[in-house]
Scaffold this active site. Structure first.
Site, PDB file in Angstrom:
ATOM      1  NE  ARG A  81      -3.256   2.607   2.667  1.00  0.00           N
ATOM      2  CZ  ARG A  81      -3.417   3.356   3.750  1.00  0.00           C
ATOM      3  NH1 ARG A  81      -3.051   2.933   4.929  1.00  0.00           N
ATOM      4  NH2 ARG A  81      -3.974   4.549   3.655  1.00  0.00           N
TER       5      ARG A  81
ATOM      6  CG  HIS B 175      -1.450   8.932   3.601  1.00  0.00           C
ATOM      7  ND1 HIS B 175      -1.535   7.584   3.903  1.00  0.00           N
ATOM      8  CD2 HIS B 175      -1.046   9.534   4.739  1.00  0.00           C
ATOM      9  CE1 HIS B 175      -1.197   7.389   5.170  1.00  0.00           C
ATOM     10  NE2 HIS B 175      -0.882   8.557   5.707  1.00  0.00           N
TER      11      HIS B 175
ATOM     12  CD  GLU C  34      -5.080   7.691   9.974  1.00  0.00           C
ATOM     13  OE1 GLU C  34      -4.608   8.784  10.322  1.00  0.00           O
ATOM     14  OE2 GLU C  34      -4.700   6.609  10.439  1.00  0.00           O
TER      15      GLU C  34
ATOM     16  CG  ASN D 269      -5.278   3.481   8.789  1.00  0.00           C
ATOM     17  OD1 ASN D 269      -5.362   2.492   8.071  1.00  0.00           O
ATOM     18  ND2 ASN D 269      -4.787   4.629   8.355  1.00  0.00           N
TER      19      ASN D 269
ATOM     20  CE1 TYR E  11      -2.057   3.745  12.833  1.00  0.00           C
ATOM     21  CE2 TYR E  11       0.002   2.778  13.602  1.00  0.00           C
ATOM     22  CZ  TYR E  11      -0.757   3.323  12.593  1.00  0.00           C
ATOM     23  OH  TYR E  11      -0.229   3.450  11.326  1.00  0.00           O
TER      24      TYR E  11
ATOM     25  CD  GLU F 132      -1.772   3.952   8.184  1.00  0.00           C
ATOM     26  OE1 GLU F 132      -1.497   4.390   9.325  1.00  0.00           O
ATOM     27  OE2 GLU F 132      -1.940   4.676   7.192  1.00  0.00           O
TER      28      GLU F 132
HETATM   29  C1  GBH Z   1      -1.433   7.046  10.895  1.00  0.00           C
HETATM   30  O1  GBH Z   1      -2.180   7.929  11.648  1.00  0.00           O
HETATM   31  C2  GBH Z   1      -1.089   7.683   9.590  1.00  0.00           C
HETATM   32  O2  GBH Z   1      -1.955   7.260   8.569  1.00  0.00           O
HETATM   33  C3  GBH Z   1       0.339   7.483   9.176  1.00  0.00           C
HETATM   34  O3  GBH Z   1       0.666   8.351   8.135  1.00  0.00           O
HETATM   35  C4  GBH Z   1       1.232   7.669  10.384  1.00  0.00           C
HETATM   36  O4  GBH Z   1       2.588   7.636  10.055  1.00  0.00           O
HETATM   37  C5  GBH Z   1       0.915   6.576  11.359  1.00  0.00           C
HETATM   38  O5  GBH Z   1      -0.427   6.573  11.684  1.00  0.00           O
HETATM   39  C6  GBH Z   1       1.695   6.651  12.663  1.00  0.00           C
HETATM   40  O6  GBH Z   1       1.379   7.796  13.374  1.00  0.00           O
HETATM   41  O7  GBH Z   1      -3.959  13.852  19.797  1.00  0.00           O
HETATM   42  O8  GBH Z   1      -1.582  13.552  20.111  1.00  0.00           O
HETATM   43  O9  GBH Z   1      -3.139  11.948  21.007  1.00  0.00           O
HETATM   44  C7  GBH Z   1      -2.440   7.516  12.956  1.00  0.00           C
HETATM   45  C8  GBH Z   1      -3.528   8.322  13.526  1.00  0.00           C
HETATM   46  C9  GBH Z   1      -2.349   9.663  15.057  1.00  0.00           C
HETATM   47  C10 GBH Z   1      -4.578   8.853  15.499  1.00  0.00           C
HETATM   48  C11 GBH Z   1      -2.207  10.058  16.487  1.00  0.00           C
HETATM   49  C12 GBH Z   1      -4.391   9.238  16.934  1.00  0.00           C
HETATM   50  C13 GBH Z   1      -3.390  10.753  18.426  1.00  0.00           C
HETATM   51  C14 GBH Z   1      -2.737  12.094  18.452  1.00  0.00           C
HETATM   52  N1  GBH Z   1      -3.313   8.590  14.892  1.00  0.00           N
HETATM   53  N2  GBH Z   1      -3.492  10.344  17.041  1.00  0.00           N
HETATM   54  S1  GBH Z   1      -2.876  12.923  19.960  1.00  0.00           S
END
Ligand code: GBH
Length: 513
Positions: free
Chosen positions: A107, A152, A197, A337, A339, A407
């Site tokens: 991807r 993106h 996202e 996505n 995490y 992701e």
């Molecule tokens: C993804 O976003 C992206 O698609 C990718 O480009 C990126 O490199 C990867 O993750 C790693 O970050 O308000 O400070 O608590 C992840 C989306 C980003 C959602 C962080 C939750 C919390 C930020 N996430 N966010 S905060």
């Protein structure tokens, strides 16, 4: 047993030795678990994070070029994506790594301003198109399917100057651009993701300052963005569906980011649900629910607050009836996505929020307990049971859609011995398999990321790669981490083996790749 199955993996593990120590029916204790036939494995990257070549061969400026050039220390290390992993020149090495891992697909995203330097289809940049043709052809040469993200986060700067995603004309701008990609690459690309996202694009970029263009216009701009973005996505979807699907035979959908929101106690269950509806229901409900449109709780909340605050109309724009119909069902799969998770508690005190604002509309806050172990990224804790609960909620809320995990991954500060990343991947894959055994229709899994890259506001301080990238070397040397060997074995065996210990001395390319 039935009751226990509803509990997250960690609870199972806790109870397992009290109740079921000898039982081999307990999923969490199996050491080798198989993935179903046809399940696909890949890794992901994004254009601005890896390509470099920011002004090479006719590419124009995008919002990340613009922001980092005008305000260099906007990122933690004052670095930018001008060169990044230099994939604009080193894409063959990237494909070689995909071959080493034995991936089914790769991807990546396309840079709008590289393909269309004016932002519009009046002038196509042949060199930009050639770059993506080269990458796609190189992948296909080795039987690796390209999975293309159309957008993106790297909006052409000129479109931002015309208000970007808050301008309703972006529906045409984005769908014209999408059509160009279908025409140029659709003969070979069978997996399309319109947008990566929406929540990060709209909330972080327009309602906050944590992503370009850092508008920080709270409680209004992020909702305008959301509406236009959903309609733009749907228009691109229908163009593909009507004009290209029959001849090209691909599949197309959207990727939504979602954390799991766990209530602090039962008393906070409603607050957690409201937060889910704002954070990802905002984008999922219009597309994947039977009724379509924004979630009812968002519409009611924001309308009532807006009236009380003296607005003439709701700060949440309305979809027309035609738009509701156009957006509803406009995705062949639920691109997810995921995490991490947060604990949510209700907080109605307007003193703690800017008014109006997104979180004042939600009336709840989230936090992560200090005993949750985590990654280099402050927001990324290792909570596999949250993944299980999220997949369960998606199955139950949206009538069990086909899910592509587009992701999932873990950050460190670097180093090849990445045991924590391995633990994270195994835990999350295990939780995903639990949800699949319960009926979730997950077909695709994508590790973020193939290699270290420009981690947005964090610059190069946080590393998500299965491969380490040496930013000191002009060749941007890529070296497999231990997790790369573990992932390779998962892909090769189509199974998750908690006891597998890789031999990390040499990375090879297996037959067929
Ligand atoms: C993804 O976003 C992206 O698609 C990718 O480009 C990126 O490199 C990867 O993750 C790693 O970050 O308000 O400070 O608590 C992840 C989306 C980003 C959602 C962080 C939750 C919390 C930020 N996430 N966010 S905060």
């Amino acid at each position: 047993m039935l009751l226990l199955r509803r509990f997250p993996t960690f609870t199972l593990t806790l109870f397992s030795c009290i109740l079921l120590c000898e039982s081999n029916t307990l999923k969490a204790r199996q050491t080798v678990r198989n993935f179903p036939d046809g399940f696909l494995f890949g890794t992901a990257t994004a254009s601005y994070q890896i390509e470099g070549g920011w002004n090479a061969d006719g590419k124009s400026e995008n919002i990340w070029d613009h922001m980092t050039h005008n305000n260099p220390c906007v990122t933690d290390d004052c670095l930018n994506g001008d060169v990044a992993d230099d994939s604009y020149n080193l894409y063959k090495r990237d494909v070689e790594m995909a071959r080493e891992l034995g991936l089914d697909f790769y991807r990546f995203s396309i840079s709008w301003s590289r393909v269309l330097p004016t932002s519009f289809p009046d002038k196509m940049n042949e060199a930009g198109v050639q770059y993506y043709n080269n990458l796609i052809n190189e992948l296909l040469k080795y039987n690796i399917e390209p999975m293309v993200t159309i957008y993106h986060w790297d909006l052409p700067q000129k479109l931002q100057e015309m208000s970007g995603w808050t301008n309703p004309h972006i529906v045409d701008w984005f769908s014209d651009y999408s059509r160009v990609l279908f025409e140029q690459f659709g003969d070979r690309v069978k997996y399309w993701i319109t947008l990566n996202e929406p929540r990060e694009i709209c909330y972080q970029g327009y309602g906050s300052v944590t992503m370009a263009p850092q508008l920080n216009i709270q409680g209004t701009a992020e909702y305008m963005c959301a509406k236009n973005l959903l309609v733009a996505h749907a228009k691109a979807y229908h163009i593909y569906d009507k004009e290209f699907r029959a001849t090209q035979g691909g599949t197309i959908g959207i990727t939504i980011s979602a954390s799991w929101m766990e209530p602090e106690t039962e008393d906070h269950a409603e607050a957690a649900e409201v937060m889910r509806q704002f954070e990802w229901g905002q984008y999922a409900h219009p597309i994947f629910s039977k009724a379509g449109d924004f979630p009812p709780v968002m519409k009611e909340r924001i309308a009532a607050k807006s009236a009380a605050q003296g607005f003439q109309r709701s700060r949440l724009p309305e979809f027309t009836a035609e738009e509701v119909e156009m957006v509803r069902g406009s995705s062949d799969f639920f691109g997810l996505n995921h995490y991490s998770s947060v604990i949510v508690f209700k907080n109605e005190s307007s003193l703690t929020y800017d008014v109006p604002s997104y979180y004042d509309d939600i009336e709840a806050n989230g936090y992560q307990p200090s005993d949750w172990s985590g990654a280099a990224s402050s927001w990324l804790k290792d909570v596999p049971w949250g993944f299980y609960k999220l997949l369960t909620a998606i199955r139950e809320n949206y009538d069990n859609p086909v899910v592509f995990i587009t992701e999932n991954g873990y950050s460190t500060y670097g180093g090849l011995e990445d045991e924590d990343r391995i633990t994270y991947y195994r835990g999350y894959l295990n939780a995903m398999l639990d949800a699949m055994e319960d009926g979730s229709d997950v077909r695709v899994y994508t590790a973020w990321s193939l290699m270290d890259n420009f981690e947005w506001m964090r610059g190069y301080t946080e590393r998500f790669g299965l491969y380490e990238v040496d930013y000191e070397s002009p060749e941007r040397t890529r070296t497999p981490r231990k997790s790369a060997f573990v992932y390779k074995e998962i892909v090769r065996t189509r199974a998750l083996d908690f006891n597998y210990e890789p031999n990390t001395t040499i990375m090879t390319i297996d037959e067929g790749h």
